[in-house]
Motif scaffolding. Structure first.
Motif, PDB file in Angstrom:
ATOM      1  N   PRO A   1       7.684   6.019 -12.942  1.00  0.00           N
ATOM      2  CA  PRO A   1       6.288   5.778 -12.550  1.00  0.00           C
ATOM      3  C   PRO A   1       5.302   5.912 -13.698  1.00  0.00           C
ATOM      4  O   PRO A   1       4.284   5.229 -13.725  1.00  0.00           O
ATOM      5  CB  PRO A   1       6.044   6.842 -11.469  1.00  0.00           C
ATOM      6  N   LYS A   2       5.598   6.776 -14.664  1.00  0.00           N
ATOM      7  CA  LYS A   2       4.675   6.986 -15.779  1.00  0.00           C
ATOM      8  C   LYS A   2       4.508   5.729 -16.621  1.00  0.00           C
ATOM      9  O   LYS A   2       3.430   5.456 -17.148  1.00  0.00           O
ATOM     10  CB  LYS A   2       5.165   8.124 -16.672  1.00  0.00           C
ATOM     11  N   LYS A   3       5.547   4.926 -16.680  1.00  0.00           N
ATOM     12  CA  LYS A   3       5.481   3.698 -17.470  1.00  0.00           C
ATOM     13  C   LYS A   3       5.172   2.484 -16.591  1.00  0.00           C
ATOM     14  O   LYS A   3       4.355   1.631 -16.958  1.00  0.00           O
ATOM     15  CB  LYS A   3       6.812   3.476 -18.191  1.00  0.00           C
ATOM     16  N   ALA A   4       5.828   2.404 -15.420  1.00  0.00           N
ATOM     17  CA  ALA A   4       5.715   1.209 -14.584  1.00  0.00           C
ATOM     18  C   ALA A   4       4.357   1.096 -13.890  1.00  0.00           C
ATOM     19  O   ALA A   4       3.816  -0.002 -13.767  1.00  0.00           O
ATOM     20  CB  ALA A   4       6.832   1.191 -13.546  1.00  0.00           C
ATOM     21  N   LEU A   5       3.801   2.215 -13.431  1.00  0.00           N
ATOM     22  CA  LEU A   5       2.550   2.156 -12.670  1.00  0.00           C
ATOM     23  C   LEU A   5       1.358   1.671 -13.495  1.00  0.00           C
ATOM     24  O   LEU A   5       0.604   0.813 -13.033  1.00  0.00           O
ATOM     25  CB  LEU A   5       2.249   3.515 -12.047  1.00  0.00           C
ATOM     26  N   PRO A   6       1.138   2.200 -14.711  1.00  0.00           N
ATOM     27  CA  PRO A   6       0.024   1.670 -15.503  1.00  0.00           C
ATOM     28  C   PRO A   6       0.151   0.177 -15.770  1.00  0.00           C
ATOM     29  O   PRO A   6      -0.833  -0.564 -15.707  1.00  0.00           O
ATOM     30  CB  PRO A   6       0.110   2.472 -16.808  1.00  0.00           C
ATOM     31  N   GLN A   7       1.387  -0.277 -16.056  1.00  0.00           N
ATOM     32  CA  GLN A   7       1.588  -1.707 -16.296  1.00  0.00           C
ATOM     33  C   GLN A   7       1.277  -2.515 -15.044  1.00  0.00           C
ATOM     34  O   GLN A   7       0.645  -3.572 -15.107  1.00  0.00           O
ATOM     35  CB  GLN A   7       3.034  -1.953 -16.740  1.00  0.00           C
ATOM     36  N   ALA A   8       1.717  -2.003 -13.890  1.00  0.00           N
ATOM     37  CA  ALA A   8       1.505  -2.721 -12.633  1.00  0.00           C
ATOM     38  C   ALA A   8       0.027  -2.778 -12.262  1.00  0.00           C
ATOM     39  O   ALA A   8      -0.473  -3.817 -11.814  1.00  0.00           O
ATOM     40  CB  ALA A   8       2.308  -2.061 -11.512  1.00  0.00           C
ATOM     41  N   THR A   9      -0.696  -1.673 -12.436  1.00  0.00           N
ATOM     42  CA  THR A   9      -2.114  -1.662 -12.066  1.00  0.00           C
ATOM     43  C   THR A   9      -2.920  -2.606 -12.952  1.00  0.00           C
ATOM     44  O   THR A   9      -3.913  -3.191 -12.499  1.00  0.00           O
ATOM     45  CB  THR A   9      -2.699  -0.240 -12.166  1.00  0.00           C
TER      46      THR A   9
END
Length: 547
Positions: free
Chosen positions: A258-266
């Motif tokens: 989540p630390k990497k994927a969430l910022p990219q997704a948002t």
């Protein structure tokens, strides 16, 4: 904070003023947990194309007819800006607390238990009731073809329910893979339509006798229709079209990283809003006149009256309407797939917090909340009500339960972020400790909250004074039923728990539970680097933050 172990569940009791606040969290190894199987590619596609469905492809036609192309684009931009701020706030919270339930849990922690209960159940009810509608809509899209129309819609409902049930067997990985494939198809369709609409507008289609169109329809019949009331009416359609954007945060508990994927997704949400909504609908307004009679029937899943299909038909292009109808059918099924994910995870999170029956807490070894999935699929059976004479009336009231849910959920996310930032500061923490910071800071959440409130006011105005009609109770409650339901849930939980606290005080908020993994990552020095926004060079920095 006191801790005790109750049957494999760790209970955190935080004293907040006059009454204790209880939070439930599954301890590692003591009960099956949700699987972290959503990869970065899944998260990004869910963010970019996850909620693109009938609201954009069909419902936008009714909005075009009611408000005109000017209102259509402006309202979608307003809702888009509001969601841009909202998703950034959600991203900050979800990276710091990748817990099940996401924004429902944040409302409980940073606003109040009662408001969190109301938001959690309202969100679950929203998706529970939308599922039978989406399955029905998928069946209706098949009637676009004469051969499909000959088959009773109940057959198609059964087929789609079986397909949806099969996806659930594969757990969250199945949801992610299906959304990845369907989102790619929807993105290709949107890009293809924008290119096609540009060609049509420039008079490049030989079968179109209109020739060069340009901005003709913005002048005649005009950019705006039905005055201010028409403008306000577009808000509801826009909010429905953007519904599901918040699923990015709900996926945090099942993201592999989540630390990497969430910022990219948002960050991808910015491009979805700009490109797949605003640009698409701007092009629709250029090539389809807002006084086209077929637009009056553009609602639900009447794909024959989709403004996208109408644009292709007006240009005299053969075969392509059928291809685009396939895309709309797949888009509706994608939203149905999201319904199953959103409602089941929310109900399971409610059970973990003691706000739902305990049996909903169960998760099997494959990470599937089976009792919640069964309940969701049982709600899907309501789609067969269409076989009854009063099916249309039933569905109108069923959808009324979720009509305004999005505005309340998005506003709660912004308010949770505002109050979290205050608690974080008062409890001795700094912004430098956050692994991801919202690009627009706390002020973006203030703007998002304000826009949500304005949208609720506009929706109230249209519900009270419907377009083309006079005030009546039935029309009002069909549009605004979600508001009294939220109020009943909120007051009901307060009466049940005898918790009369309006807001949890910032100094008493729990900012530690669910934080452990993030703290370990911070200690490793793996903090996501972000430029601090300042008014100087703001455009350049804002653009860079989304690339």
């Amino acid at each position: 904070m006191e801790e005790s172990k109750l049957g494999g569940v760790k209970e955190h009791t935080t004293i907040t003023g006059d009454s204790p606040r209880t939070e439930y969290e599954i301890e590692h190894g003591q009960q099956n947990a949700l699987k972290r199987e959503l990869k970065g590619r899944h998260m990004q596609m869910i963010a970019i194309g996850g909620s693109i469905g009938a609201g954009l492809f069909v419902g936008s036609g009714g909005a075009l007819s009611n408000g005109g192309p000017g209102s259509l684009v402006i309202c979608f931009i307003i809702i888009g800006v509001m969601l841009l701020f909202t998703v950034q706030a959600l991203g900050e919270l979800a990276v710091l607390y990748p817990v099940n339930g996401a924004f429902f849990t944040y409302s409980c922690r940073f606003i109040s238990e009662s408001w969190g209960f109301a938001m959690g159940w309202d969100y679950a009810i929203q998706w529970l009731t939308v599922l039978p509608f989406e399955i029905t809509a998928a069946g209706v899209t098949i009637s676009f073809w004469p051969e499909g129309a000959k088959v009773n819609i109940g057959v198609w409902i059964a087929v789609f329910l079986v397909a949806l049930s099969a996806i659930q067997i594969f757990g969250v990985r199945g949801y992610g893979e299906v959304e990845f494939v369907l989102s790619v198809i929807k993105i290709i369709a949107c890009v293809g339509f924008i290119i096609l609409a540009a060609i049509i507008d420039c008079g490049g289609v030989p079968t179109d006798d209109r020739g060069y169109i340009g901005a003709r329809y913005w002048h005649n019949p005009g950019a705006f229709r039905n005055g201010f009331k028409g403008f306000c009416s577009v808000f509801v359609t826009a909010s429905f079209s953007f519904g599901g954007t918040e699923l990015v945060g709900l996926c945090a508990a099942e993201a592999a990283n989540p630390k990497k994927a969430l910022p990219q997704a948002t960050k991808q949400v910015f491009w979805r809003i700009t490109f797949f909504y605003v640009v698409c609908l701007f092009m629709v307004g250029l090539v389809v006149p807002s006084d086209n009679e077929n637009l009056l029937n553009a609602s639900g899943a009447n794909t024959k009256y989709s403004p996208f299909v109408i644009a292709i038909n007006l240009a005299g292009i053969k075969a392509l309407p059928s291809i685009f109808n396939v895309v709309i059918t797949l888009s509706v099924l994608s939203v149905a797939n999201s319904c199953a994910f959103a409602s089941t995870r929310t109900m399971q999170a409610l059970a973990l917090r003691g706000m739902a029956p305990k049996f909903l807490m169960y998760i099997d070894k494959s990470g599937r909340p089976l009792p919640c999935i069964i309940i969701q699929l049982l709600f899907g059976l309501l789609a067969f009500v269409n076989e009854a004479t009063a099916g249309t009336t039933f569905f109108s009231w069923l959808l009324a339960l979720s009509g305004l849910a999005n505005f309340f959920v998005w506003g709660s996310i912004c308010l949770s972020h505002i109050r979290f930032r205050r608690a974080w500061r008062l409890q001795g923490h700094s912004l430098d400790e956050l692994p991801y910071k919202a690009a627009f800071g706390v002020w973006g959440s203030y703007v998002g909250l304000t826009l949500n409130i304005l949208c609720l006011i506009a929706s109230f105005y249209v519900a009270l004074f419907p377009l083309g009609g006079s005030p009546n109770a039935e029309s009002f409650f069909e549009s605004y039923l979600a508001a009294p339901i939220i109020l009943v849930l909120y007051i009901g939980w307060k009466l049940w728990t005898r918790d009369w606290i309006l807001f949890i005080r910032a100094k008493d908020m729990d900012v530690l539970t669910g934080l452990r993994e993030n703290i370990e990552e911070l200690e490793d020095g793996e903090v996501i680097e972000q430029e601090k926004l300042s008014w100087k060079n703001a455009p350049r920095k804002v653009l860079r933050s989304f690339i």
